[in-house]
Design a protein around this motif. Structure first.
Motif, PDB file in Angstrom:
ATOM      1  N   LEU A 123      85.994 -35.427  22.467  1.00 30.19           N
ATOM      2  CA  LEU A 123      84.294 -35.249  23.343  1.00 30.19           C
ATOM      3  C   LEU A 123      84.212 -34.009  24.211  1.00 30.19           C
ATOM      4  O   LEU A 123      82.978 -33.894  24.675  1.00 30.19           O
ATOM      5  CB  LEU A 123      84.032 -36.594  23.969  1.00 30.19           C
ATOM      6  CG  LEU A 123      83.786 -37.920  23.180  1.00 30.19           C
ATOM      7  CD1 LEU A 123      83.948 -38.960  24.158  1.00 30.19           C
ATOM      8  CD2 LEU A 123      82.695 -37.923  22.250  1.00 30.19           C
ATOM      9  N   GLY A 124      85.074 -33.148  24.167  1.00 28.55           N
ATOM     10  CA  GLY A 124      85.007 -31.843  24.923  1.00 28.55           C
ATOM     11  C   GLY A 124      85.218 -32.133  26.422  1.00 28.55           C
ATOM     12  O   GLY A 124      84.700 -31.071  27.143  1.00 28.55           O
ATOM     13  N   TYR A 125      85.838 -33.034  26.908  1.00 30.78           N
ATOM     14  CA  TYR A 125      86.106 -33.005  28.180  1.00 30.78           C
ATOM     15  C   TYR A 125      87.497 -32.297  28.600  1.00 30.78           C
ATOM     16  O   TYR A 125      88.369 -32.334  27.858  1.00 30.78           O
ATOM     17  CB  TYR A 125      86.171 -34.427  28.701  1.00 30.78           C
ATOM     18  CG  TYR A 125      84.786 -35.176  28.759  1.00 30.78           C
ATOM     19  CD1 TYR A 125      83.978 -34.962  29.787  1.00 30.78           C
ATOM     20  CD2 TYR A 125      84.370 -35.913  27.643  1.00 30.78           C
ATOM     21  CE1 TYR A 125      82.798 -35.721  29.742  1.00 30.78           C
ATOM     22  CE2 TYR A 125      82.976 -36.464  27.597  1.00 30.78           C
ATOM     23  CZ  TYR A 125      82.000 -36.349  28.694  1.00 30.78           C
ATOM     24  OH  TYR A 125      80.930 -36.946  28.622  1.00 30.78           O
ATOM     25  N   PRO A 126      87.867 -32.029  29.783  1.00 32.90           N
ATOM     26  CA  PRO A 126      88.930 -31.566  30.179  1.00 32.90           C
ATOM     27  C   PRO A 126      90.153 -32.649  30.118  1.00 32.90           C
ATOM     28  O   PRO A 126      89.923 -33.650  30.038  1.00 32.90           O
ATOM     29  CB  PRO A 126      88.725 -31.054  31.771  1.00 32.90           C
ATOM     30  CG  PRO A 126      87.230 -31.242  31.928  1.00 32.90           C
ATOM     31  CD  PRO A 126      86.589 -31.897  30.916  1.00 32.90           C
ATOM     32  N   VAL A 127      91.282 -31.786  30.088  1.00 30.33           N
ATOM     33  CA  VAL A 127      92.448 -32.702  29.993  1.00 30.33           C
ATOM     34  C   VAL A 127      92.566 -33.825  31.112  1.00 30.33           C
ATOM     35  O   VAL A 127      92.858 -35.037  30.660  1.00 30.33           O
ATOM     36  CB  VAL A 127      93.997 -31.951  29.839  1.00 30.33           C
ATOM     37  CG1 VAL A 127      94.959 -32.876  29.737  1.00 30.33           C
ATOM     38  CG2 VAL A 127      93.700 -30.917  28.712  1.00 30.33           C
ATOM     39  N   ALA A 128      92.781 -33.380  32.373  1.00 29.56           N
ATOM     40  CA  ALA A 128      92.908 -34.351  33.445  1.00 29.56           C
ATOM     41  C   ALA A 128      91.725 -35.383  33.120  1.00 29.56           C
ATOM     42  O   ALA A 128      92.037 -36.700  33.391  1.00 29.56           O
ATOM     43  CB  ALA A 128      92.731 -33.458  34.880  1.00 29.56           C
ATOM     44  N   GLU A 129      90.359 -34.953  33.242  1.00 27.87           N
ATOM     45  CA  GLU A 129      89.428 -36.281  32.998  1.00 27.87           C
ATOM     46  C   GLU A 129      89.407 -36.794  31.894  1.00 27.87           C
ATOM     47  O   GLU A 129      89.419 -38.193  32.084  1.00 27.87           O
ATOM     48  CB  GLU A 129      88.050 -35.440  33.086  1.00 27.87           C
ATOM     49  CG  GLU A 129      87.012 -36.347  33.249  1.00 27.87           C
ATOM     50  CD  GLU A 129      85.781 -35.789  33.471  1.00 27.87           C
ATOM     51  OE1 GLU A 129      84.416 -36.483  33.208  1.00 27.87           O
ATOM     52  OE2 GLU A 129      85.602 -34.553  33.803  1.00 27.87           O
ATOM     53  N   SER A 130      90.006 -36.563  30.624  1.00 26.20           N
ATOM     54  CA  SER A 130      90.285 -37.333  29.553  1.00 26.20           C
ATOM     55  C   SER A 130      91.555 -38.175  29.689  1.00 26.20           C
ATOM     56  O   SER A 130      91.288 -39.405  29.256  1.00 26.20           O
ATOM     57  CB  SER A 130      90.500 -36.523  28.359  1.00 26.20           C
ATOM     58  OG  SER A 130      89.386 -35.315  28.090  1.00 26.20           O
ATOM     59  N   PHE A 131      92.567 -37.933  30.453  1.00 33.51           N
ATOM     60  CA  PHE A 131      93.575 -38.536  30.723  1.00 33.51           C
ATOM     61  C   PHE A 131      93.170 -39.828  31.676  1.00 33.51           C
ATOM     62  O   PHE A 131      93.550 -40.751  31.401  1.00 33.51           O
ATOM     63  CB  PHE A 131      94.797 -37.762  31.249  1.00 33.51           C
ATOM     64  CG  PHE A 131      95.853 -38.555  31.965  1.00 33.51           C
ATOM     65  CD1 PHE A 131      96.935 -38.906  31.001  1.00 33.51           C
ATOM     66  CD2 PHE A 131      95.955 -38.972  33.224  1.00 33.51           C
ATOM     67  CE1 PHE A 131      98.068 -39.589  31.528  1.00 33.51           C
ATOM     68  CE2 PHE A 131      96.976 -39.871  33.963  1.00 33.51           C
ATOM     69  CZ  PHE A 131      97.961 -40.054  32.970  1.00 33.51           C
ATOM     70  N   VAL A 132      92.466 -39.524  32.633  1.00 31.37           N
ATOM     71  CA  VAL A 132      92.224 -40.553  33.521  1.00 31.37           C
ATOM     72  C   VAL A 132      91.197 -41.635  32.762  1.00 31.37           C
ATOM     73  O   VAL A 132      91.450 -42.727  33.057  1.00 31.37           O
ATOM     74  CB  VAL A 132      91.411 -39.956  34.826  1.00 31.37           C
ATOM     75  CG1 VAL A 132      90.655 -41.300  35.595  1.00 31.37           C
ATOM     76  CG2 VAL A 132      92.442 -39.228  35.692  1.00 31.37           C
ATOM     77  N   ALA A 133      90.218 -41.306  31.947  1.00 28.99           N
ATOM     78  CA  ALA A 133      89.448 -41.907  31.356  1.00 28.99           C
ATOM     79  C   ALA A 133      90.217 -43.004  30.292  1.00 28.99           C
ATOM     80  O   ALA A 133      89.948 -44.304  30.158  1.00 28.99           O
ATOM     81  CB  ALA A 133      88.231 -41.274  30.634  1.00 28.99           C
ATOM     82  N   GLY A 134      90.964 -42.316  29.713  1.00 26.94           N
ATOM     83  CA  GLY A 134      91.698 -43.125  28.739  1.00 26.94           C
ATOM     84  C   GLY A 134      92.733 -44.034  29.273  1.00 26.94           C
ATOM     85  O   GLY A 134      92.838 -45.145  28.704  1.00 26.94           O
ATOM     86  N   THR A 135      93.438 -43.584  30.321  1.00 27.99           N
ATOM     87  CA  THR A 135      94.284 -44.343  31.133  1.00 27.99           C
ATOM     88  C   THR A 135      93.719 -45.592  31.552  1.00 27.99           C
ATOM     89  O   THR A 135      94.441 -46.755  31.548  1.00 27.99           O
ATOM     90  CB  THR A 135      95.079 -43.454  31.923  1.00 27.99           C
ATOM     91  OG1 THR A 135      95.623 -42.583  31.644  1.00 27.99           O
ATOM     92  CG2 THR A 135      96.238 -44.425  33.067  1.00 27.99           C
ATOM     93  N   GLY A 136      92.680 -45.532  32.153  1.00 32.58           N
ATOM     94  CA  GLY A 136      91.727 -46.687  32.580  1.00 32.58           C
ATOM     95  C   GLY A 136      91.537 -47.757  31.804  1.00 32.58           C
ATOM     96  O   GLY A 136      91.546 -48.853  31.909  1.00 32.58           O
ATOM     97  N   PHE A 137      91.368 -47.331  30.497  1.00 32.81           N
ATOM     98  CA  PHE A 137      91.038 -48.127  29.322  1.00 32.81           C
ATOM     99  C   PHE A 137      92.213 -48.711  28.918  1.00 32.81           C
ATOM    100  O   PHE A 137      92.029 -50.065  28.416  1.00 32.81           O
ATOM    101  CB  PHE A 137      90.143 -47.349  28.226  1.00 32.81           C
ATOM    102  CG  PHE A 137      89.433 -48.519  27.466  1.00 32.81           C
ATOM    103  CD1 PHE A 137      88.013 -48.452  27.597  1.00 32.81           C
ATOM    104  CD2 PHE A 137      89.939 -48.998  26.274  1.00 32.81           C
ATOM    105  CE1 PHE A 137      87.083 -49.388  26.909  1.00 32.81           C
ATOM    106  CE2 PHE A 137      89.070 -50.088  25.873  1.00 32.81           C
ATOM    107  CZ  PHE A 137      87.780 -50.124  25.900  1.00 32.81           C
ATOM    108  N   VAL A 138      93.414 -48.118  29.198  1.00 27.20           N
ATOM    109  CA  VAL A 138      94.741 -48.993  28.661  1.00 27.20           C
ATOM    110  C   VAL A 138      94.900 -49.923  29.419  1.00 27.20           C
ATOM    111  O   VAL A 138      95.569 -51.085  29.096  1.00 27.20           O
ATOM    112  CB  VAL A 138      95.735 -47.801  28.907  1.00 27.20           C
ATOM    113  CG1 VAL A 138      97.088 -48.421  28.551  1.00 27.20           C
ATOM    114  CG2 VAL A 138      95.674 -46.654  27.756  1.00 27.20           C
TER     115      VAL A 138
END
Length: 612
Positions: A123-138
């Motif tokens: 979706l075009g977000y930075p690596v750190a923000e993408s990591f936090v967003a995905g990890t929260g959903f995990v």
């Protein structure tokens, strides 16, 4: 907390020196109305709570405008739920699960983090923000999954224990993930090694202190309180242990739920375990329901409307990828397809720990407030969709076909006795017959039971007695006697009707469940029926009378009288019809063994029979 009319009521209550009860009444009323309605519709209690929360929240009746204040209190429901789960997990069992916790759990979390991070990157977000967003959903919702497992009665099953093991690993994972958020934040790299080691040491010290306290202090404390014989003090002590353990873990940077779970494990072998469970259960149920209500209130429709495309894509992508990750890991660990799919559906949503992770990331400057709101809405929508996905799974998933590996089908059998059903009842009935050298053909529909009984020397064949072709294959036409010992009342009636229609000369003996079932069997032509509960209950009653020093002759007379009156009531049912209103009223009556004497001036009342 209350808004609009709620604030006006609060002001009026304060002016009169009282307590504003309107929000509490509305909160409880919403749950009382919504949950039974949704369960009646087959949608489950969780979705009922979520809908009720949405109805009374900021985007409904606006009785509450601050859902977070509800959620902070309601999180204690999750804490108490895990305490009760811990009470069922003896340390030996937990140690036996170590491979599932740190093997299966770690593998699932790791793979899902990798997959879900890709969503943000796409979706075009930075690596750190993408990591936090995905990890929260995990981090799966412990509350929803535990509630679902409880409703499906799967907590004690191996598949349920594997899911619990994964949830425990996710609870443990929140600690390093929070530390990683600090490290990834702007300026986070300046955190020294000493500070990191200090945080780890504090967490380990909290766990060690809790273990020591649980091992050497808790049981003696409850022993002292038990001698006081004050029930309310024991309840207060139970709450003190749960909340104290949760607070200790929170101080150490760990999750409150993990602290409560450890406290439960440490008390699992205590003699006060059942008392603690009984004291905590009411609080657990109410607070867990309150948690789901809070989640429903927290669903920000403004954010969803403004960013509905992004949220829809995120929810779909996160849930699908997470399900794929869970399924793949399950198959790598040699899990069957049905269990792997069920686990993927149950754990597809994000969870309450995501709120903590996103809040920490916002505080650290890793994501902004708008992103936090969108991610939180994504999590809540996924939580709301889970009950619907479970319903779809249960309706669309075909029923599991029994595995017939190592099981022989009934074919060309010949014996003096055909026994249909070889459960606990049939096994006992068969023993005198086998002891008298009678030849018996045994058929059963449960392959696992067939395999188990084979280990004890029984030759049982697979066959469904409700099918005419199976009855022929099992030798019903050759048998001198057919015994129906199945546990399913409807199946027993169907077998009886089929046997009497096709093999009218073969006597049939049937296991009945209650008087109504017995009457139906007699009408169907059963030559003999017996209610196992009735006979075992009379045997127990006879023993009870013996221990009450009742003479043998009097005991025999009382039991014979009970048998006579039961036979009369059965005859009445057969005479007036199985569904006779008069018969039902008579059966539901209450006849004392020796009616109390009445004055001569008054007519004696008509006695009513005792229920059986």
């Amino acid at each position: 907390m209350a808004a609009g009319a709620g604030e006006l009521h609060a002001a009026e209550a304060a002016a009169h020196g009282g307590v504003d009860l309107l929000p509490i009444v509305v909160l409880l009323g919403a749950a009382v109305v919504a949950v039974p309605l949704f369960k009646r519709l087959g949608l489950g209690s969780v979705l009922g709570y979520l809908a009720a929360g949405l109805a009374i929240g900021p985007f409904g009746l606006r009785v509450f405008t601050d859902p977070q204040s509800i959620l902070h209190v309601a999180e204690l429901g999750v804490v108490m739920f895990l305490f009760i789960i811990g009470l069922e997990m003896q340390p030996s069992r937990l140690w036996a699960m170590r491979g599932e916790i740190f093997g299966l759990g770690l593998a699932q979390v790791g793979v899902c983090i990798g997959l879900l991070t890709c969503v943000g990157l796409a979706l075009g977000y930075p690596v750190a923000e993408s990591f936090v967003a995905g990890t929260g959903f995990v981090l799966t919702s412990t509350a929803i999954v535990m509630q679902m497992l409880d409703e499906r009665r799967s907590l004690a099953l191996p598949k349920g224990r594997r899911i619990v093991a994964i949830l425990l690993l996710e609870d443990l994972a929140i600690v390093p993930l929070l530390a990683l958020v600090v490290f990834l934040a702007p300026g986070g790299g300046h955190v020294t090694l000493g500070e990191r080691l200090t945080g780890i040491a504090v967490a380990l010290a909290s766990v060690a202190a809790l273990i020591l306290a649980g091992r050497y202090l808790l049981d003696p404390m409850f022993r002292i309180l038990g001698k006081a014989k004050a029930r309310e003090v024991m309840t207060a002590a139970a709450l003190f242990v749960v909340l104290g353990a949760a607070f200790a873990m929170q101080l150490g940077g760990l999750s409150m739920a993990m602290g409560a779970f450890l406290a439960g494990v440490l008390l699992s072998e205590s003699s006060f375990r059942h008392q603690l469970e009984a004291d905590i259960e009411p609080f657990r149920g109410i607070l867990l329901g309150l948690f789901f209500l809070g989640v429903g209130m927290a669903l920000d429709l403004t954010v969803i409307v403004a960013s509905w495309r992004l949220i829809a894509v995120s929810v779909l992508a996160y849930m699908v990828l997470k399900m794929i990750g869970i399924f793949v890991i399950a198959k790598l660990f040699r899990t069957g397809n049905r269990e792997a799919i069920e686990r993927a559906v149950l754990m597809a949503q994000g969870g309450e720990f995501a709120f903590v992770l996103y809040a920490a990331a916002t505080s650290a400057g890793l994501i902004d407030a708008e992103s936090n709101a969108i991610l939180t809405a994504t999590i809540i929508v996924s939580m709301a969709l889970t009950p619907l996905m479970i319903i779809a799974h249960d309706r669309l998933m075909p029923k599991a076909a029994p595995s017939l590996d190592g099981v022989e089908r009934a074919e060309n059998l010949e014996a003096s006795v055909l026994m249909i059903g070889f459960g606990r009842f049939g096994q006992i009935v068969s023993q005198p017959l086998l002891g008298h050298a009678c030849s018996i053909s045994l058929i059963e529909t449960d392959p696992e039971l067939i395999r188990v009984t084979r280990d004890f020397g029984f030759k049982v064949y697979y066959g469904d007695g409700t099918r005419l072709d199976i009855l022929h294959a099992a030798g019903a036409h050759h048998a001198r006697l057919i015994i129906v010992a199945v546990d399913d009342a409807e199946a027993a009636l169907k077998i009886t009707e089929l046997v009497k229609a096709e093999f009218p000369l073969v006597p049939i003996l049937v296991r009945a469940h209650d008087r109504e079932h017995a009457a139906a069997l007699i009408n169907a032509g059963a030559d003999f029926q017996i209610r196992e509960t009735f006979e075992s209950a009379l045997t127990l009653a006879d023993k009870a009378l013996e221990m009450m020093d009742v003479e043998p002759e009097e005991r025999a007379e009382v039991i014979a009288d009970i048998r006579r009156r039961d036979a009369d009531r059965l005859a009445l049912e057969l005479t007036e019809g199985l569904y006779s209103t008069a018969a039902r009223a008579l059966i539901l009556g209450n006849l004392p063994l020796k009616p109390a004497p009445q004055p001569e001036a008054e007519p004696a009342p008509v006695p009513r029979p005792a229920p059986v």
